[in-house]
Design a protein around this motif. Structure first.
Motif, PDB file in Angstrom:
ATOM      1  N   ASP A 297       0.861  -1.192   0.000  1.00 42.22           N
ATOM      2  CA  ASP A 297       0.000   0.000   0.000  1.00 42.22           C
ATOM      3  C   ASP A 297       0.897   1.242   0.000  1.00 42.22           C
ATOM      4  O   ASP A 297       1.818   1.361   0.831  1.00 42.22           O
ATOM      5  CB  ASP A 297      -0.887  -0.022   1.252  1.00 42.22           C
ATOM      6  CG  ASP A 297      -1.979   1.032   1.203  1.00 42.22           C
ATOM      7  OD1 ASP A 297      -3.157   0.649   1.060  1.00 42.22           O
ATOM      8  OD2 ASP A 297      -1.635   2.236   1.294  1.00 42.22           O
ATOM      9  N   GLU A 342      -3.632   0.073  -3.464  1.00 44.68           N
ATOM     10  CA  GLU A 342      -3.223  -1.213  -2.896  1.00 44.68           C
ATOM     11  C   GLU A 342      -2.896  -2.228  -3.991  1.00 44.68           C
ATOM     12  O   GLU A 342      -3.696  -2.441  -4.915  1.00 44.68           O
ATOM     13  CB  GLU A 342      -4.366  -1.749  -2.031  1.00 44.68           C
ATOM     14  CG  GLU A 342      -3.901  -2.785  -1.035  1.00 44.68           C
ATOM     15  CD  GLU A 342      -5.029  -3.136  -0.057  1.00 44.68           C
ATOM     16  OE1 GLU A 342      -5.162  -2.488   0.985  1.00 44.68           O
ATOM     17  OE2 GLU A 342      -5.768  -4.077  -0.380  1.00 44.68           O
ATOM     18  N   GLN A 412      -6.375 -12.496   4.079  1.00 42.63           N
ATOM     19  CA  GLN A 412      -6.725 -11.659   5.233  1.00 42.63           C
ATOM     20  C   GLN A 412      -5.529 -11.519   6.185  1.00 42.63           C
ATOM     21  O   GLN A 412      -5.275 -10.427   6.723  1.00 42.63           O
ATOM     22  CB  GLN A 412      -7.906 -12.308   5.960  1.00 42.63           C
ATOM     23  CG  GLN A 412      -8.582 -11.344   6.913  1.00 42.63           C
ATOM     24  CD  GLN A 412      -9.768 -12.006   7.604  1.00 42.63           C
ATOM     25  OE1 GLN A 412     -10.299 -13.015   7.146  1.00 42.63           O
ATOM     26  NE2 GLN A 412     -10.169 -11.442   8.725  1.00 42.63           N
ATOM     27  N   ASP A 415      -3.324  -8.986   4.834  1.00 45.05           N
ATOM     28  CA  ASP A 415      -3.937  -7.662   5.046  1.00 45.05           C
ATOM     29  C   ASP A 415      -3.681  -7.173   6.481  1.00 45.05           C
ATOM     30  O   ASP A 415      -3.391  -5.982   6.715  1.00 45.05           O
ATOM     31  CB  ASP A 415      -5.454  -7.746   4.796  1.00 45.05           C
ATOM     32  CG  ASP A 415      -5.821  -7.196   3.431  1.00 45.05           C
ATOM     33  OD1 ASP A 415      -5.016  -6.404   2.894  1.00 45.05           O
ATOM     34  OD2 ASP A 415      -6.888  -7.577   2.885  1.00 45.05           O
ATOM     35  N   GLU A 416      -3.847  -8.127   7.404  1.00 43.82           N
ATOM     36  CA  GLU A 416      -3.629  -7.761   8.806  1.00 43.82           C
ATOM     37  C   GLU A 416      -2.180  -7.369   9.053  1.00 43.82           C
ATOM     38  O   GLU A 416      -1.886  -6.413   9.799  1.00 43.82           O
ATOM     39  CB  GLU A 416      -4.028  -8.931   9.703  1.00 43.82           C
ATOM     40  CG  GLU A 416      -5.554  -9.045   9.819  1.00 43.82           C
ATOM     41  CD  GLU A 416      -6.017 -10.363  10.426  1.00 43.82           C
ATOM     42  OE1 GLU A 416      -5.150 -11.163  10.843  1.00 43.82           O
ATOM     43  OE2 GLU A 416      -7.242 -10.609  10.452  1.00 43.82           O
ATOM     44  N   TYR A 419      -1.819  -3.924   7.841  1.00 46.52           N
ATOM     45  CA  TYR A 419      -2.426  -3.005   8.821  1.00 46.52           C
ATOM     46  C   TYR A 419      -1.424  -2.710   9.941  1.00 46.52           C
ATOM     47  O   TYR A 419      -1.243  -1.572  10.365  1.00 46.52           O
ATOM     48  CB  TYR A 419      -3.701  -3.659   9.359  1.00 46.52           C
ATOM     49  CG  TYR A 419      -4.468  -2.827  10.333  1.00 46.52           C
ATOM     50  CD1 TYR A 419      -5.337  -1.820   9.890  1.00 46.52           C
ATOM     51  CD2 TYR A 419      -4.328  -3.028  11.714  1.00 46.52           C
ATOM     52  CE1 TYR A 419      -6.046  -1.051  10.791  1.00 46.52           C
ATOM     53  CE2 TYR A 419      -5.026  -2.250  12.621  1.00 46.52           C
ATOM     54  CZ  TYR A 419      -5.901  -1.263  12.163  1.00 46.52           C
ATOM     55  OH  TYR A 419      -6.585  -0.487  13.064  1.00 46.52           O
ATOM     56  N   LYS A 422       1.252  -0.387   8.707  1.00 42.24           N
ATOM     57  CA  LYS A 422       0.751   0.994   8.636  1.00 42.24           C
ATOM     58  C   LYS A 422       0.747   1.630  10.024  1.00 42.24           C
ATOM     59  O   LYS A 422       1.120   2.792  10.198  1.00 42.24           O
ATOM     60  CB  LYS A 422      -0.675   1.021   8.071  1.00 42.24           C
ATOM     61  CG  LYS A 422      -0.764   0.778   6.572  1.00 42.24           C
ATOM     62  CD  LYS A 422      -0.400   2.029   5.798  1.00 42.24           C
ATOM     63  CE  LYS A 422      -0.549   1.784   4.299  1.00 42.24           C
ATOM     64  NZ  LYS A 422      -0.037   2.898   3.516  1.00 42.24           N
ATOM     65  N   HIS A 423       0.305   0.829  11.008  1.00 39.86           N
ATOM     66  CA  HIS A 423       0.125   1.402  12.327  1.00 39.86           C
ATOM     67  C   HIS A 423       1.370   1.333  13.200  1.00 39.86           C
ATOM     68  O   HIS A 423       1.341   1.713  14.368  1.00 39.86           O
ATOM     69  CB  HIS A 423      -1.075   0.739  13.017  1.00 39.86           C
ATOM     70  CG  HIS A 423      -2.361   1.208  12.400  1.00 39.86           C
ATOM     71  ND1 HIS A 423      -2.915   0.610  11.295  1.00 39.86           N
ATOM     72  CD2 HIS A 423      -3.162   2.265  12.715  1.00 39.86           C
ATOM     73  CE1 HIS A 423      -4.002   1.256  10.946  1.00 39.86           C
ATOM     74  NE2 HIS A 423      -4.175   2.289  11.804  1.00 39.86           N
ATOM     75  N   ARG A 426       4.579   2.761   9.071  1.00 39.58           N
ATOM     76  CA  ARG A 426       4.637   2.706   7.591  1.00 39.58           C
ATOM     77  C   ARG A 426       6.068   2.422   7.109  1.00 39.58           C
ATOM     78  O   ARG A 426       6.951   2.211   7.897  1.00 39.58           O
ATOM     79  CB  ARG A 426       4.100   4.001   6.952  1.00 39.58           C
ATOM     80  CG  ARG A 426       2.633   4.277   7.289  1.00 39.58           C
ATOM     81  CD  ARG A 426       2.133   5.523   6.580  1.00 39.58           C
ATOM     82  NE  ARG A 426       0.706   5.741   6.852  1.00 39.58           N
ATOM     83  CZ  ARG A 426       0.221   6.355   7.934  1.00 39.58           C
ATOM     84  NH1 ARG A 426       1.053   6.816   8.852  1.00 39.58           N
ATOM     85  NH2 ARG A 426      -1.081   6.501   8.115  1.00 39.58           N
TER      86      ARG A 426
END
Ligand SMILES: Nc1nc2c(ncn2[C@@H]2O[C@H](COP(=O)(O)OP(=O)(O)OP(=O)(O)O)[C@@H](O)[C@H]2O)c(=O)[nH]1
Length: 433
Positions: A297, A342, A412, A415-416, A419, A422-423, A426
């Motif tokens: 992303d 993405e 998934q 994806d997690e 996430y 990102k948190h 990044r």
């Protein structure tokens, strides 16, 4: 004008034909009369035989009292007088005296008579006359037969002339009609031999035939020209149709490509990716092999868009897609855009560590591009961030000891991990646990 140049009309030739027919009928009639005459002569012969005993009864009785030579002489006289084949006298004393003409050939009718007054018996046999003998004896018959032959010859001659003057030309005309070929030029009068002088009617018939020939030929040529034009038009339409079909096929291929690829970046679209993911997941489940997924992303694209404009944001996305395509060139690798900013990379055969290494390479390559962001929120805080475009990546892998129940749960997990990346600041790679 030579006699050959005189044209004789069909009417005259028909008269000639009737004349020939008349002659032939006369010949048949004369032949019939001749046959009747021969029959009459045969009957006459029988009657003559019957008359012999009546005429010669008295001399025969009388001769029996004389010598054998006298009787023989009488029989010979009767034989010659009546042109008999043989005559035989059985005298009353039982003596047999015979006279023969010596003629060979078929014997005629015979008769046996008892002489009156007990004068013995008389046996006579006539000579059957041949036609030649009859002719020899009968001048009238000879003349009739001569006339008959003359008539027959005349009839034959007339038939030959009729054939030559009329029928032969009609036959030629008929042959010409059989060989009729409208595409060939009419042959005019060439079918008549130079020395032929056919009747006017035949010539007119031939001219009419030539006229029909040339009219039909012209019509046929016009039809052929029209046919050729139609054929050419059909070929043109066929070529046009083929061109339209080719262009349709190209559009169809384009459409099919669009159905499978993202229009902006050229990477596979989400649907294509899901098909590939399901296929590879089944394979890895079956083979108990390895399969890695990385979800990427772009960091702070919204700010980038705001700073540089959406078109620049599009260009950035395209640049990243090209970079990924360069990095993953195996047939089994799949690079797709899931939507927005993405991307996802499917890496069959790679475990999580190898996938992480490949993603590090991607990050290095992106850094090497040194795409200035220009709007990072902390870019001014020294040492924390470079002012470059970065990506956050989450990686998950199916491998021995780390299976997923479904392709979706594996996606998934990636994806997690993203996430998490990102948190946690990044510009980093996080692995699914
Ligand atoms: N130029 C461009 N921008 C897009 C496209 N698709 C999505 N975006 C933008 O991407 C941005 C995504 O914003 P966010 O979800 O807040 O994420 P972000 O700004 O990248 O920040 P983080 O993902 O949290 O780092 C939005 O502003 C979208 O308009 C696209 O096709 N082209």
């Amino acid at each position: 004008m030579t006699p050959k140049a005189i044209r004789i009309s069909v009417g005259a030739r028909t008269l000639l034909a009737l004349f020939v027919l008349g002659l032939l009928l006369s010949a048949v009639s004369a032949g019939w009369d001749l046959q009747q005459d021969v029959k009459r002569r045969s009957q006459q012969l029988v009657q003559d035989l019957d008359a012999i005993p009546l005429i010669y009864a008295s001399p025969l009785l009388h001769s029996q009292g004389q010598s054998q030579e006298a009787m023989q002489s009488l029989l010979t006289t009767i034989l010659r007088q009546h042109e008999l084949r043989s005559i035989e006298l059985l005298t009353r004393s039982g003596e047999q005296i015979r006279a023969e003409s010596g003629e060979v050939g078929e014997p005629g009718p015979s008769a046996e008579f008892a002489l009156s007054g007990g004068g013995g018996a008389l046996k006579v046999q006539a000579q059957r006359l041949t036609l030649m003998q009859m002719l020899q004896h009968d001048a009238l018959l000879r003349s009739a037969l001569g006339h008959l032959l003359f008539v027959v010859l005349l009839g034959l001659l007339a038939a030959v002339l009729l054939d030559r003057w009329l029928l032969r030309q009609l036959r030629r005309l008929s042959d010409e009609a059989h060989r009729f070929e409208a595409t060939m030029p009419p042959q005019s009068l060439s079918w008549l031999e130079p020395e032929d002088h056919g009747p006017q009617e035949v010539l007119e018939l031939e001219r009419a035939f030539a006229h029909v020939h040339s009219t039909l030929g012209g019509e046929l040529q016009r039809e052929q020209t029209r046919g050729r034009q139609l054929r050419d038009e059909m070929v043109r339409q066929h070529q046009r149709l083929a061109e339209v079909e080719r262009s349709l096929e190209a559009k169809r291929r384009e459409l099919a490509a669009l159905e499978r690829h993202d229009a902006l970046t050229g990477a596979c679209n989400r649907r294509e990716f899901e098909v590939a993911l399901r296929r590879e997941f089944k394979r890895v489940q079956r083979d108990q092999g390895r399969l890695a997924i990385a979800v990427l992303d772009v960091d702070h694209l919204r700010l980038y868009n705001e700073r540089h404009g959406r078109a620049a944001g599009d260009a950035l996305l395209k640049r990243l897609a090209d970079l990924l395509a360069e990095q993953f060139q195996r047939d089994t690798d799949v690079v797709a855009r899931l939507g927005g900013e993405e991307f996802v990379v499917l890496m069959p055969g790679l475990d999580i560590r190898l996938a992480q290494e490949r993603m590090e390479t991607v990050r290095d390559a992106l850094r090497a591009l040194a795409l200035s962001h220009g709007a990072l929120p902390d870019s001014n805080a020294a040492g924390l961030h470079q002012d470059w475009v970065t990506v956050s990546i989450g990686v998950a892998a199916y491998q021995p000891g780390r299976p997923y129940l479904s392709s979706q749960s594996m996606l998934q997990a990636a994806d997690e991990a993203l996430y998490l990346a990102k948190h946690t600041g990044r510009d980093r790679i996080c692995l699914a646990s």
